[in-house]
Design an enzyme around this catalytic site. Structure first.
Site, short mmCIF file in Angstrom:
data_model
loop_
_atom_site.label_atom_id
_atom_site.label_comp_id
_atom_site.label_asym_id
_atom_site.label_seq_id
_atom_site.Cartn_x
_atom_site.Cartn_y
_atom_site.Cartn_z
N HIS A 27 0.86 -1.19 0.00
CA HIS A 27 0.00 0.00 0.00
C HIS A 27 0.89 1.23 0.00
O HIS A 27 2.10 1.14 0.24
CB HIS A 27 -0.90 0.02 1.24
CG HIS A 27 -1.86 -1.14 1.33
ND1 HIS A 27 -3.04 -1.18 0.65
CD2 HIS A 27 -1.79 -2.30 2.03
CE1 HIS A 27 -3.68 -2.31 0.91
NE2 HIS A 27 -2.94 -3.01 1.76
N ASP A 70 -1.22 8.82 -1.16
CA ASP A 70 -1.14 10.03 -1.99
C ASP A 70 -1.99 11.08 -1.29
O ASP A 70 -3.20 10.90 -1.14
CB ASP A 70 -1.69 9.70 -3.39
CG ASP A 70 -2.02 10.93 -4.24
OD1 ASP A 70 -1.76 12.07 -3.79
OD2 ASP A 70 -2.55 10.76 -5.35
N HIS A 99 -3.41 14.79 -1.32
CA HIS A 99 -3.64 15.92 -2.24
C HIS A 99 -3.12 17.24 -1.67
O HIS A 99 -2.95 18.19 -2.40
CB HIS A 99 -5.13 16.04 -2.55
CG HIS A 99 -5.67 14.90 -3.37
ND1 HIS A 99 -6.96 14.84 -3.84
CD2 HIS A 99 -5.08 13.75 -3.81
CE1 HIS A 99 -7.15 13.73 -4.53
NE2 HIS A 99 -6.03 13.04 -4.50
N HIS A 112 -5.47 9.29 -0.20
CA HIS A 112 -5.93 7.94 -0.54
C HIS A 112 -4.75 7.05 -0.89
O HIS A 112 -3.65 7.53 -1.16
CB HIS A 112 -6.93 7.98 -1.70
CG HIS A 112 -6.38 8.56 -2.98
ND1 HIS A 112 -5.76 7.79 -3.94
CD2 HIS A 112 -6.36 9.84 -3.44
CE1 HIS A 112 -5.40 8.56 -4.95
NE2 HIS A 112 -5.73 9.82 -4.68
N CYS A 113 -5.00 5.76 -0.89
CA CYS A 113 -3.99 4.79 -1.30
C CYS A 113 -3.92 4.82 -2.83
O CYS A 113 -4.93 5.00 -3.49
CB CYS A 113 -4.39 3.39 -0.81
SG CYS A 113 -3.09 2.15 -1.02
N HIS A 173 -8.36 0.04 -4.56
CA HIS A 173 -8.00 0.34 -3.17
C HIS A 173 -8.85 1.48 -2.63
O HIS A 173 -9.26 1.47 -1.48
CB HIS A 173 -6.51 0.69 -3.07
CG HIS A 173 -5.60 -0.52 -3.04
ND1 HIS A 173 -4.75 -0.80 -2.01
CD2 HIS A 173 -5.45 -1.53 -3.93
CE1 HIS A 173 -4.10 -1.92 -2.26
NE2 HIS A 173 -4.49 -2.37 -3.42
N MET A 195 -9.85 2.98 1.24
CA MET A 195 -8.61 3.67 1.62
C MET A 195 -8.59 5.13 1.20
O MET A 195 -7.90 5.52 0.26
CB MET A 195 -7.40 2.93 1.03
CG MET A 195 -7.26 1.53 1.59
SD MET A 195 -5.68 0.77 1.18
CE MET A 195 -4.63 1.41 2.48
N HIS A 220 -26.60 17.85 1.00
CA HIS A 220 -27.73 18.75 1.24
C HIS A 220 -28.26 18.43 2.63
O HIS A 220 -28.39 17.26 2.98
CB HIS A 220 -28.81 18.49 0.18
CG HIS A 220 -30.11 19.17 0.44
ND1 HIS A 220 -30.41 20.40 -0.10
CD2 HIS A 220 -31.18 18.80 1.18
CE1 HIS A 220 -31.63 20.75 0.31
NE2 HIS A 220 -32.12 19.81 1.10
N GLU A 268 -28.16 25.82 -0.81
CA GLU A 268 -29.11 24.74 -0.53
C GLU A 268 -28.43 23.36 -0.68
O GLU A 268 -28.68 22.45 0.09
CB GLU A 268 -30.33 24.84 -1.46
CG GLU A 268 -29.98 24.79 -2.93
CD GLU A 268 -31.20 24.80 -3.84
OE1 GLU A 268 -31.14 25.47 -4.87
OE2 GLU A 268 -32.21 24.14 -3.52
N THR A 269 -27.58 23.24 -1.69
CA THR A 269 -26.87 21.98 -1.99
C THR A 269 -25.51 22.38 -2.50
O THR A 269 -25.39 23.41 -3.16
CB THR A 269 -27.63 21.20 -3.08
OG1 THR A 269 -28.94 20.89 -2.60
CG2 THR A 269 -26.93 19.89 -3.44
N HIS A 308 -27.87 14.60 -2.44
CA HIS A 308 -29.16 14.93 -3.04
C HIS A 308 -29.32 14.38 -4.46
O HIS A 308 -30.12 14.89 -5.25
CB HIS A 308 -29.45 16.43 -2.99
CG HIS A 308 -30.90 16.75 -2.89
ND1 HIS A 308 -31.77 16.58 -3.95
CD2 HIS A 308 -31.67 17.19 -1.85
CE1 HIS A 308 -33.00 16.93 -3.57
NE2 HIS A 308 -32.96 17.30 -2.31
#
Lengths: 291, 372
Positions: free
Chosen positions: B112, B115, B117, B152-153, B162, B167, B272, B296-297, B323
């Site tokens: 494994h 990464d 961001h 994440h992996c 993965h 992950m 939402h 709203e969303t 939503h």
């Protein structure tokens, strides 16, 4: 270490073989026959050790060694065919591969390490002779001029990023095989040891695990991790493949040309307990001071 | 006399002095070791940084394990950081160094990596963190940008598998002086929840029943086939259908401001709050951009995390949903928030409870009479 690993493989296979030895059936045309194993006498050859090597945490080239196999090698002159694998499936010895689409006279592809190993075990039971996947060393020896050396293009660079970029460039500049679909046995010719289709468009599973090494200041390589969930596959280039992968691919961060197809060929042991004999020999050598 | 040239050289020398300790790998900064907690909760942290940058130490232990993802008992061969889906949220401040220990215990079956961001270069750390079972590694990166960022992996050849096996997580890098509204006034939250959304792709047998497997490797081929059709069988918050409902519903009080961080590492989604709003929403999750107001969303792009602040004004039960209501109701993407407090009739009042339609009059006319 090589001996120990082979011994373990041999003992496991032999243990599985013995209860069935009495019921061995006559080999038919859907089993690789004795004539299809080349007997290769052990000779010195140069071998780039598989796995990952680093010094002070930075990647370095794997050592190139002159080695000689412990004994002669009986390895199939061709890859196991789809018809042969199908017989193992029908016999309940091998997993059925849902996506298998190759024709009878073509190499079996789309198999993972577990499938290939199941076939070797089934062959052992069926013939009473110990069959197994070759180790990476054995494969390189048998592949002879067709084996590729995957040394890192840049070594000893102080900046690991240079090694990384160089590796990327080497991997992405590999040529994709012109034909991706499996071809009839023999389509890729014979090598100097008489093996067919070596480094064609079917990569072959070996029994060699992924190993990480730390190179010490003395130059000695120390194993820091062995991951047998990842095995070496061999062909036009060497690759490391998780053992349950049947359909290799790249994408995302993985660059370069993946193996086009995954298949295998087998090795047959000449004797029932080759590992034990060698162990006994070594012990005797030690006792009598011949090492 | 200081010429332009000597001034520039002076700057260069200073820059080298600053850079040298980092290159020599001996950052002389205070260290803080953080114990991570399982989502939807988030470890205690300061919203406004106290003092200068620190080295923030975190440890993620990878656990491959079988989990149940719905009430029918459907099983997933999950891959996780620290055993939870999603992985725990990490909180640091801009300019801090994140020092992450990634452990892959020998009991796992696969290599494994991670990464992040929020990190710069090295495939977000993915290129430097490949660990086989039985190995661990330590990665340090500088948090140079503020916002909520997915991690994440990303192992070669099987990244999506993965990720959709669990992950993924989020790191939040806060501005040192805290969050601000578009006018530059400070914003503060009284509690924070981390909602990690996960799309699952569980293979079915010939009778349409979900299949189970003994190990991740055995599930790989079938799962990949389902993944390639891009239609998830489950879309859930916090790892399983109903994980944030009932006794595990999120809670808040009227008057409290709650921060909801929402991530989806693979696929777009649209949180939402049914009955509520987003007072201040960083839809892309990046705090250098002014938050949008009164949403709203909000849209969370696959592979990102967003953040929304909401002050609850009315007690009751709120549904927090994706939503796409099919995904919310049929596939599982629903959570609940129980809010305590006094009802505000000015904001909402049930003028006429549901009852029979009065005979001989129009219902509209009846309502008009009653409200006077």
């Amino acid at each position: 270490m090589l001996l120990a690993m082979k011994l373990k493989a041999a003992l496991t296979a032999a243990a599985l073989a013995s209860p069935f030895a009495m019921t061995a059936v006559t080999p038919s045309d859907t089993l690789p026959s004795a004539q299809e194993f080349a007997a290769l006498k052990a000779e010195n050859f140069s071998y780039r050790i598989a796995g990952d090597f680093s010094r002070d945490g930075k990647p370095v080239a794997a050592p190139l060694r002159q080695i000689k196999l412990d004994s002669s090698l009986a390895i199939m002159t061709r890859q196991v065919t789809a018809a042969e694998y199908a017989r193992c499936v029908d016999d309940g010895g091998c997993p059925r591969i849902p996506q298998a689409s190759t024709k009878d006279d073509m190499p079996m592809v789309g198999v993972n390490w577990r499938d290939a190993t199941a076939y070797a075990r089934w062959m052992t039971r069926t013939t009473g002779k110990l069959h197994r996947l070759p180790t990476d060393e054995e494969w390189v020896f048998a592949a002879a001029e067709k084996a590729s050396d995957d040394a890192l293009p840049v070594t000893g660079a102080a900046d690991p990023v240079r090694v990384w970029i160089a590796r990327y460039e080497a991997e992405t500049s590999r040529e994709r095989p012109a034909l991706l679909a499996p071809q009839p046995v023999g389509a890729f010719g014979r090598n100097e040891r008489g093996l067919q289709d070596v480094a064609g468009n079917v990569w072959e599973w070996t029994d060699t695990c992924f190993v990480r090494h730390d190179v010490e200041p003395s130059g000695a390589a120390r194993v820091t991790n062995t991951n047998c969930g990842v095995r070496v596959v061999q062909g036009a280039h060497r690759a490391y493949m998780t053992d349950f992968i049947r359909d290799p691919r790249t994408g995302g961060c993985a660059a370069g040309v993946p193996p086009a197809n995954l298949g295998f060929r087998l090795v047959v042991e000449q004797e029932r307990w080759p590992g034990l004999r060698r162990m006994a020999e070594r012990a005797a050598d030690k006792v009598f001071g011949r090492l | 006399m200081i010429t332009r040239r000597t001034a520039l050289m002076g700057v260069a020398a200073v820059a080298l002095v600053i850079a040298a300790p980092a290159l020599a790998d001996d950052l002389k900064l205070p260290r803080e070791s953080v114990e991570l907690v399982a989502p939807p909760f988030v470890h205690a942290h300061d919203q406004v940084a106290k003092g200068g940058p620190k080295i923030m130490e975190f440890k993620l232990t990878i656990r491959e394990k079988e989990v149940v993802i719905d009430d029918a008992g459907t099983k997933l061969q999950a891959m996780t950081f620290n055993g939870s889906i999603p992985a725990p949220m990490m909180v640091v401040h801009e300019g801090d160094y994140v020092e992450l220990t990634l452990v892959n215990p020998e009991t796992n079956t696969m290599p494994h990596n991670i990464d992040l961001h929020a990190a710069t270069g090295g495939l977000g750390g993915g290129a430097l963190t490949h660990v086989n079972p039985g190995e661990q590694t330590v990665l340090r990166f500088k948090a140079t940008r503020t916002g909520t960022f997915v991690y994440h992996c990303a192992p070669e050849g099987m990244i999506p598998w993965h990720v959709v096996s669990g992950m993924h997580g989020t790191i939040m890098v806060l501005p040192r002086d805290g969050l601000k509204n578009p006018e530059g006034k400070p914003l503060h939250y009284d509690r924070i929840y981390y909602v990690g959304e996960n799309d699952f792709y569980i293979p079915k047998d010939e009778n349409g029943k979900y299949k189970s497997y003994d190990s991740p490797g055995e599930a790989f081929a079938d799962t990949t086939e389902v993944m390639r059709k891009l239609i998830p069988t489950h879309v859930v918050f916090n790892g399983r259908v109903g994980a944030l409902t009932g006794k595990n519903a999120m809670t808040a009080k009227v008057g409290e401001t709650v921060m909801f961080v929402h991530s989806e590492a693979n696929r777009d989604t649209r949180p939402h709050i049914i009955g509520g709003h987003g007072d201040y929403v960083w839809e892309t999750g990046k705090f250098s951009n002014p938050p949008e107001k009164d949403l709203e969303t909000w849209f969370i792009r696959g592979g990102s995390a967003g953040a929304a602040l909401y002050t609850f004004r009315q007690p009751g039960v709120y549904a927090y949903v994706n939503h796409n209501l099919i995904e919310a109701a049929e596939l599982g993407a629903t959570a609940h928030i129980k809010v305590d407090g006094e009802w505000n009739n000015d904001l909402m009042k049930q003028v006429v409870p549901p009852g029979p339609i009065p005979v001989g009059k129009s219902s509209a006319a009846a309502a008009t009479v009653l409200t006077r």
